[in-house]
Design an enzyme around this catalytic site. Structure first.
Site, short mmCIF file in Angstrom:
data_model
loop_
_atom_site.label_atom_id
_atom_site.label_comp_id
_atom_site.label_asym_id
_atom_site.label_seq_id
_atom_site.Cartn_x
_atom_site.Cartn_y
_atom_site.Cartn_z
N ASP A 33 0.94 -1.21 0.13
CA ASP A 33 0.09 -0.04 -0.06
C ASP A 33 0.75 1.24 -0.17
O ASP A 33 1.51 1.53 1.23
CB ASP A 33 -0.87 -0.10 1.22
CG ASP A 33 -1.88 1.04 1.27
OD1 ASP A 33 -2.22 1.58 0.28
OD2 ASP A 33 -2.16 1.85 2.53
N GLU A 63 -1.38 -1.15 -4.85
CA GLU A 63 -2.30 -0.34 -5.13
C GLU A 63 -2.27 0.40 -6.30
O GLU A 63 -1.24 1.10 -6.70
CB GLU A 63 -2.65 0.67 -3.92
CG GLU A 63 -3.94 1.30 -4.21
CD GLU A 63 -3.93 2.48 -3.17
OE1 GLU A 63 -4.70 3.38 -3.46
OE2 GLU A 63 -3.31 2.35 -2.02
N ASP A 65 -2.68 1.18 7.16
CA ASP A 65 -1.72 0.66 6.01
C ASP A 65 -1.40 -0.81 5.99
O ASP A 65 -1.17 -1.30 4.95
CB ASP A 65 -0.45 1.64 5.98
CG ASP A 65 -0.86 3.21 6.17
OD1 ASP A 65 -1.20 3.94 5.08
OD2 ASP A 65 -1.10 3.59 7.22
#
Length: 234
Positions: free
Chosen positions: A24, A85, A158
């Site tokens: 992420d 991501e 996260d």
């Protein structure tokens, strides 16, 4: 006279779990997670961490910190795939820039090792893990905790997001093959993984399963995805 016992067959080796490193990306907080996912979709936590730097740190040092961390994790855990991501739009331009820069560092590190890289939007990850493309952070953390059989939700968010990315990639493409074609599952320029069928009427998807409908909705939303949630990670 009865014959002797037949030839002994060697036991078939169990299929090796797929190891996925999920990222992420962000400059201030970059979630890095590794999971092993068996062919039956059972996922096991290998490791998770969040690295990053303060906004007062120069950009070169911020990217260097991510580069050093991701290379250490790639060397230590030797994943089969890397999932990152994918962001399409964001009103906060500095956030987009920082996320893109961090993503580039991760993708380059994976490419240097010849590892397949797939990009998944937040909406697609939410749909895969929770069944709903609009799930909140608490829902994601709760489902990741349940999927990985953890005693407590991973913190900060996260960390949970990175774990969800890794799980999603294994479930939605990684277990089907070992190549870059898994990236096609998330590209808005490609056909849906669940094409229209005679049993599905219009956009309602009555002929599809609940999971397929959630994934289709996430694919539609991916064109305007703004990230995991409000707020900047830069």
């Amino acid at each position: 006279m009865a014959g002797g016992p037949g030839p002994v067959r060697a036991a078939r080796p169990a299929a090796r779990p797929l190891r996925v490193l999920g990222v992420d990306p962000g400059l201030t907080r970059c979630g890095i997670a590794v999971v092993d996912v068996a062919p039956n979709r059972t996922a096991t936590l290998v490791g998770v961490t969040v690295v990053g730097t303060g906004a007062e740190t120069t950009l070169d040092k911020r990217l260097l910190a991510i580069d050093e961390a991701i290379n250490e994790w790639l060397d230590r855990h030797a994943p089969d795939h890397v999932a990152v991501e994918r962001m399409f739009a964001q009103n906060n331009t500095p956030t987009v820039m920082g996320t893109a820069q961090a993503s580039g560092v991760v993708i380059a590190a994976a490419a240097r090792r010849g590892l397949p890289v797939a990009l998944h939007t937040p909406s697609e990850v939410k749909a895969a893990v929770t069944g709903h493309g609009d799930a909140g952070k608490d829902q994601i953390a709760a489902m990741v905790t349940r999927i990985l059989r953890l005693d407590a939700p991973p913190r900060p968010a996260d960390a949970a997001d990175a774990l969800a990315l890794a799980i999603t990639h294994a479930w939605r493409g990684g277990l089907m093959g070992r190549g870059l074609e898994t990236g096609n599952l998330t590209s808005p320029r490609k056909d849906s993984r669940f094409p229209a069928s005679a049993g599905r009427a219009g956009a309602g998807g009555r002929g599809a399963t609940a999971a397929q409908r959630a994934w289709l909705e996430a694919e539609r939303r991916s064109r305007g995805s703004t990230g995991w949630g409000s707020g900047s990670r830069v």
